[in-house]
Motif scaffolding. Structure first.
Motif, mmCIF file in Angstrom:
data_model
loop_
_atom_site.group_PDB
_atom_site.id
_atom_site.type_symbol
_atom_site.label_atom_id
_atom_site.label_comp_id
_atom_site.label_asym_id
_atom_site.label_seq_id
_atom_site.Cartn_x
_atom_site.Cartn_y
_atom_site.Cartn_z
ATOM 1 N N ASP A 166 25.256 -22.614 20.639
ATOM 2 C CA ASP A 166 25.605 -22.458 22.054
ATOM 3 C C ASP A 166 26.803 -23.309 22.464
ATOM 4 O OD1 ASP A 166 24.379 -24.900 21.869
ATOM 5 O OD2 ASP A 166 22.980 -24.597 23.527
ATOM 6 N N THR A 175 30.525 -28.819 28.652
ATOM 7 C CA THR A 175 29.730 -28.555 29.852
ATOM 8 C C THR A 175 29.582 -27.055 30.055
ATOM 9 O OG1 THR A 175 31.660 -28.519 31.307
ATOM 10 C CG2 THR A 175 30.608 -30.651 30.938
ATOM 11 N N ARG A 176 28.611 -26.678 30.836
ATOM 12 C CA ARG A 176 28.489 -25.277 31.232
ATOM 13 C C ARG A 176 29.507 -24.973 32.310
ATOM 14 N NH1 ARG A 176 21.994 -24.006 31.337
ATOM 15 N NH2 ARG A 176 21.660 -24.288 29.104
ATOM 16 N N HIS A 177 30.111 -23.811 32.193
ATOM 17 C CA HIS A 177 31.181 -23.432 33.107
ATOM 18 C C HIS A 177 30.715 -23.491 34.561
ATOM 19 C CE1 HIS A 177 34.620 -21.290 34.742
ATOM 20 N NE2 HIS A 177 33.788 -20.452 35.333
ATOM 21 N N LYS A 214 29.337 -25.813 36.203
ATOM 22 C CA LYS A 214 28.119 -26.565 36.481
ATOM 23 C C LYS A 214 28.272 -27.992 35.978
ATOM 24 C CE LYS A 214 25.176 -22.453 36.133
ATOM 25 N NZ LYS A 214 24.957 -22.353 37.575
ATOM 26 N N TRP A 220 25.966 -29.382 34.191
ATOM 27 C CA TRP A 220 25.150 -29.440 32.972
ATOM 28 C C TRP A 220 26.062 -29.740 31.792
ATOM 29 C CZ3 TRP A 220 19.813 -27.785 32.427
ATOM 30 C CH2 TRP A 220 19.362 -27.754 31.106
ATOM 31 N N ARG A 246 32.945 -25.858 25.930
ATOM 32 C CA ARG A 246 31.883 -25.675 26.920
ATOM 33 C C ARG A 246 30.577 -25.305 26.225
ATOM 34 N NH1 ARG A 246 35.511 -21.477 27.270
ATOM 35 N NH2 ARG A 246 34.709 -19.432 26.603
ATOM 36 N N LEU A 247 29.534 -25.224 27.022
ATOM 37 C CA LEU A 247 28.216 -24.808 26.554
ATOM 38 C C LEU A 247 27.895 -23.427 27.097
ATOM 39 C CD1 LEU A 247 26.062 -28.025 27.061
ATOM 40 C CD2 LEU A 247 26.611 -26.954 24.879
ATOM 41 N N ILE A 248 27.292 -22.613 26.259
ATOM 42 C CA ILE A 248 26.818 -21.300 26.679
ATOM 43 C C ILE A 248 25.388 -21.427 27.193
ATOM 44 C CG2 ILE A 248 25.944 -19.145 25.683
ATOM 45 C CD1 ILE A 248 28.451 -18.885 24.118
ATOM 46 N N SER A 249 25.075 -20.681 28.209
ATOM 47 C CA SER A 249 23.690 -20.609 28.678
ATOM 48 C C SER A 249 22.928 -19.598 27.830
ATOM 49 C CB SER A 249 23.649 -20.182 30.149
ATOM 50 O OG SER A 249 22.318 -19.926 30.539
ATOM 51 N N ASN A 279 27.109 -16.055 31.572
ATOM 52 C CA ASN A 279 28.233 -16.705 30.890
ATOM 53 C C ASN A 279 29.530 -15.960 31.197
ATOM 54 O OD1 ASN A 279 26.892 -18.845 29.113
ATOM 55 N ND2 ASN A 279 25.714 -17.018 28.579
#
Length: 757
Positions: A393, A418-420, A422, A424, A534-537, A556
C-alpha cells in the motif's frame, strides 16, 4: 537483601530534626566558576543510540565528558523499571580517589542513555553556584524505589521533594565522600543508596547537600511531562518548566518518559529550530557517490491484504534508482486475488535481481511469521547491508528513496508517506498511556512539511530501512514481529525501542531478573527531507470485479487519476489541447489506454449486451427510439463512479469549451456501445436526449476495427479516425443531428454519456 543492608548501613545514625532545605537562589553574586574546573562523568557500558545522542548534545554545547565503564559487562539490573544501578556507583567509587583532593574541582555525574544537555557549562556552573551548596541532587515529584521513605524527606514549600540519582553535581571531595560509602552489589539500587545518605540529617548537613527543587539544573520528566514545554529561540531550543518558569540545563527521561525525551531531543539543543531548520540532519551522512559499489539490500515486499494498484506498485519498485544486481527480493503474498499480479512480477523479474524468494498464500503464514522470515534473510546473510521492508500500500513516487534512506546513515529510518489529502501517515509522533496512537504537538507540521528534518519517533509502519549490522547485533534475536496481542508493526516497534528483559540462563530465581542486558533503545527515525510518496487506502477494496482498481476513484483518487486519466489531460487547460474537427464538436484526451482496455474487459466479462433492440426495460418507458448494442454502467455497478468521473474530469472541460455554461455533471444514460459488422455496425441519424454528449473511443481504428466514426449532418462534417482514449463533446439537441458510421471489420467500443438531459 539489598534493602536490609542499606537500612543497617545508614539508619544506625540518629535522625535529627528535619529542616527546610536552602533555596536555590542567592542574593550574593560571587565570581563565576571557570569551566575548566568542571569534570563530567557518565557511565556507559555500551554505545547505544541514547549514549551517542547524549554525546552529540555535549559536543554541541562544549562539554567534555569522561565515560567510565565502557566495554564492561552490565550487571546493574534493568534500572528503567526495576531497582538496580549500583554498578554506576561502584565505577564512580573506583575513579573518584584520583580527584578527591581537588577542592575546587566540580564534578557532574549524569546518566547518558536517557539524558540530553540543553544548556552550556557556564550556565550550569552559575546555577550550581547560586544553589550555595556543596552537592546538589536532581529532584522529582515521585518517590522511588521505597515509598516508605517519603515521610523522612524534608518538607518544601514549593518544588519537587524527592531525590533522583540521574543527576548530581558537587565539589569533588564531597562527591568522593558520598560514593566511598558504597559497599553493596552492582545490582543494588543506586537511588536508594543516595536517598538514604541524603535523608541522614547529619550527613546532609556535613556534606552540605540539597535537591534541585525547582529544576534550575536538572529536569526529570517522570511525573512532569505536562509541565515541560519547548521554548524556541533564534539559535537554540530549550525545555522550559512551566510550573517554576525555569530553563533546566540537563533533561532526564527517567522511567517511562523516554519517548517524550526523544520528542524533546528532536529540537534540543540544536537539532531543529524555525530559523535554520534541521541542525543535525547532515551529520555523519553516508556518501554513496564515494563507494566503489552499492551496498547489498534485501527488499521485503508484503501483500498482506487485498490492495489496490499492485501492478503499479511493482513497477515503481522496478523504477527505483538502484543497481538490481545488489538487491535480493523477498516477496510474501497472502492474498489469492493478487496471485496473478505476483506471479507475473516473479516470472518477468526473477532473474533481474541478485536473488528472488517468493512465498504465496498456500504457505498460510501469519503476518508476523512472514515479516520475521523476510528480516531473517538479511540477518543471516553477512553480505546483506540493509533490509528494506515495504508494504504494497506504499506508493513510492521518488525513485531515489532507497539511496536517500541509506545516505541518512541511521540504524532504522523510514520515508514519510501519507494518505492523499489526509493526516494519516506511516508514523506516530507520540504514544498514549496504553501504548497506542497519540498525536504529538509537531505531528501535523511534520506531515504537512512545515517542519522538515529527520525525526526520532516511537512508531513506524509500512516502509522502513534497517541496517544489516543492526539486525545482527542489537536486534539479533528473532521473532520481533510477534508480541502479546499487538499487530506485527506495533510488536516490532515496541521490541526495538523498549528494554529486553531476559532472565539469566538456567536460573529461575527472582533475583536473576535483575541480571539483564542494558536497554536496547534503538532509535527509529522518519524523514521528510524529500517528497517520497503516499499511502493507498485499502479500506472498502472490493475484489469481486475483474479490474477492481477501476472502482477506486473515491478511496484513492490520486492513484486512480494516475492510472486511468490520459497523460495529456492537463494540457487541455495549460496548452489549450483541444481540437474542433466540426463546428462546436470538441475533441480532447481523457482516458489512458489502460482505462479503455479495462472498461472494455469489464463489459465483456459481464457479457450481457442489449443487442440493439427497441424494447429495453433498462430505461424509463421500456422503449428506445435509437437503440444501440450496449451495456449500461448501472449493470456493472459503475454508475456512481462514472458520474463522479464526469464531475471531476468532464465538467472542467465543458466550462472551457462552452463558455458561460455551468454543467450539473449529471447523466441518466451512461453506457458502452459495441459496434460489429455482424450485430450492429452503425447507428441511424438522431439527436441525443442531452444538453451535451461525450463519446469516448475505447479502442483503436486500424488495429482493432475498420470503418466507424461519426457524421454531423447539419455541417456535413465527419470524424472518421477516433483516437483511443479521446472524447468528442458536442451539443445533444437541435443543432447536432449525427449518425454512427458503419464499422466494416473488427469490433469498435465507445463510452457514451448524455449529460444534463
Amino acid at each position: 537483601m539489598a534493602m536490609e543492608r542499606l537500612k543497617l548501613l545508614f539508619f544506625s545514625v540518629p535522625i535529627l530534626l528535619l529542616v527546610t532545605p536552602v533555596h536555590l537562589t542567592s542574593n550574593m553574586e560571587p565570581m563565576s566558576l571557570p569551566t575548566d574546573k568542571l569534570l563530567v562523568f557518565t557511565v556507559a557500558t555500551q554505545e547505544t543510540d541514547g549514549f551517542l545522542r547524549f554525546m552529540q548534545t555535549a559536543k554541541a554545547l562544549n562539554y567534555t565528558v569522561k565515560v567510565i565503564g565502557k566495554g564492561e559487562e552490565w550487571k546493574g539490573g534493568e534500572v528503567s523499571n526495576s531497582i538496580g544501578g549500583g554498578q554506576k556507583i561502584r565505577l564512580l567509587k573506583e575513579i573518584m580517589p584520583s580527584y578527591a583532593d581537588q577542592e575546587d574541582l566540580i564534578v557532574l555525574v549524569v546518566d547518558s542513555y536517557d539524558v540530553i544537555f540543553a544548556g552550556g557549562p557556564e550556565e550550569l556552573l552559575k546555577k550550581f553556584q547560586q544553589a550555595n551548596h556543596k552537592v546538589v541532587f536532581s529532584a522529582e515529584s515521585l518517590i522511588w524505589p521505597d515509598k516508605r521513605l517519603a515521610d523522612k524527606y524534608p518538607s518544601v514549600r514549593s518544588g519537587k521533594r524527592f531525590l533522583n540519582s540521574g543527576g548530581i553535581i558537587g565539589y569533588a571531595p564531597y562527591i568522593s565522600q558520598i560514593v566511598q560509602q558504597w559497599e553493596l552489589q552492582d545490582n543494588d539500587d543506586d537511588q536508594l543508596f543516595y536517598s538514604k545518605i541524603y535523608l541522614d540529617p547529619l550527613q546532609r548537613e556535613h556534606l552540605n547537600m540539597t535537591l534541585d527543587h525547582k529544576c534550575q539544573i536538572f529536569q526529570n520528566l517522570n511525573g512532569a511531562v505536562d509541565e515541560v514545554l519547548l521554548k524556541f529561540g533564534t539559535e537554540r531550543v530549550r525545555a522550559r518548566n512551566s510550573l517554576y518558569d525555569t530553563l533546566p540545563v540537563i533533561i532526564h527521561g527517567n522511567r517511562n518518559t523516554k519517548i517524550h525525551l526523544n520528542f524533546l531531543a528532536n529540537y534540543i539543543p540544536n537539532a531543529w529550530n524555525f530559523k535554520s531548520g534541521c541542525g543535525i540532519c547532515d551529520n555523519d551522512l553516508f556518501d554513496l557517490s564515494k563507494v566503489k559499489e552499492y551496498p547489498t539490500v534485501t527488499i521485503g515486499i508484503f501483500i498482506e491484504q487485498a490492495t489496490p494498484f499492485v501492478p503499479e506498485f511493482f513497477q515503481r519498485l522496478l523504477n527505483l534508482d538502484y543497481t538490481k544486481e545488489k538487491i535480493n527480493i523477498f516477496l510474501h503474498n497472502n492474498e489469492v486475488y493478487h496471485e496473478k499480479h505476483t506471479q507475473r512480477f516473479w516470472e518477468q523479474n526473477r532473474n533481474a535481481f541478485k536473488s528472488f524468494k517468493f512465498v504465496g498464500p498456500e504457505e498460510n503464514l501469519s503476518q508476523g511469521e512472514a515479516r520475521n522470515m523476510g528480516m531473517d534473510l538479511c540477518r543471516q546473510d553477512e553480505s546483506c547491508d540493509y533490509y528494506f521492508s515495504i508494504d504494497a500500500d506504499v506508493v513510492l513516487t521518488n525513485p531515489k528513496t532507497l539511496k536517500s534512506l541509506i545516505e541518512q546513515n541511521r540504524k532504522i529510518i523510514g520515508p514519510l508517506v501519507t494518505r492523499h489529502g489526509k493526516l494519516w501517515s506511516n508514523f506516530w509522533g507520540a504514544l498514549s498511556l496504553d501504548g497506542y496512537y497519540a498525536r504529538s504537538e509537531d505531528y501535523i507540521d511534520i506531515v504537512q512539511g512545515k517542519r522538515v528534518g529527520v525525526w526520532n519517533i516511537p512508531y513506524m509502519a509500512h516502509v522502513y530501512l534497517i541496517k544489516g549490522e543492526t539486525l545482527r547485533s542489537e536486534l539479533k534475536e528473532r521473532n520481533y514481529f510477534v508480541l502479546e496481542k499487538l499487530d506485527p508493526d506495533m510488536a516490532l516497534c515496541r521490541n526495538v525501542r523498549d528494554l529486553t528483559i531476559q532472565r539469566e540462563k538456567d536460573s529461575p530465581s527472582p533475583e536473576s531478573f535483575h541480571m539483564l542486558r542494558p536497554p536496547k533503545g534503538v532509535f527509529m527515525y522518519i524523514t521528510n527531507r524529500e517528497e517520497f510518496g503516499r499511502l493507498i487506502s485499502t479500506a472498502n477494496y472490493n475484489t469481486s470485479h475483474l479490474n477492481s482498481d477501476l472502482w477506486q476513484i473515491f478511496e484513492n483518487p490520486t492513484d486512480w487519476k494516475e492510472k486511468y486519466i490520459h497523460l495529456n489531460y492537463t494540457k487541455i487547460f495549460t496548452e489549450n489541447l483541444t481540437e474542433q474537427p466540426c463546428p462546436d464538436v470538441f475533441w480532447f484526451p481523457v482516458f489512458s489506454e489502460v482505462a479503455c482496455d479495462e472498461l472494455v474487459e469489464e463489459m465483456e466479462n459481464y457479457g450481457i449486451w442489449s443487442g440493439g433492440k427497441y424494447i429495453d426495460k433498462r430505461i424509463s418507458g421500456g422503449y428506445e427510439n435509437v437503440p444501440t448494442d450496449d451495456i449500461h454502467m448501472t449493470q456493472i455497478n459503475y454508475e456512481k463512479e462514472w458520474l463522479h468521473f464526469i464531475r471531476e474530469f468532464i465538467s472542467p472541460v465543458t466550462l472551457k469549451v462552452f463558455a458561460g455554461y455551468y454543467t450539473k455533471g449529471f447523466a441518466m444514460l451512461n453506457f458502452v456501445v459495441k459496434y460489429t459488422p455482424e450485430r450492429q455496425p452503425s447507428l441511424r441519424p438522431h439527436h441525443d436526449t442531452s444538453t451535451f454528449t461525450i463519446n469516448i473511443a475505447l479502442n483503436s481504428k486500424g488495429r482493432d476495427f475498420q470503418g466507424g466514426g461519426c457524421r454531423f449532418h447539419r455541417y456535413n462534417c465527419s470524424v472518421e479516425s477516433p483516437r483511443k482514449g479521446w472524447s468528442f463533446m458536442h451539443p445533444g439537441r437541435l443543432t447536432h443531428l449525427h449518425e454512427g458510421l458503419p464499422t466494416t471489420n473488427g469490433t469498435r467500443y465507445i463510452a457514451v454519456s448524455f449529460i444534463d438531459p
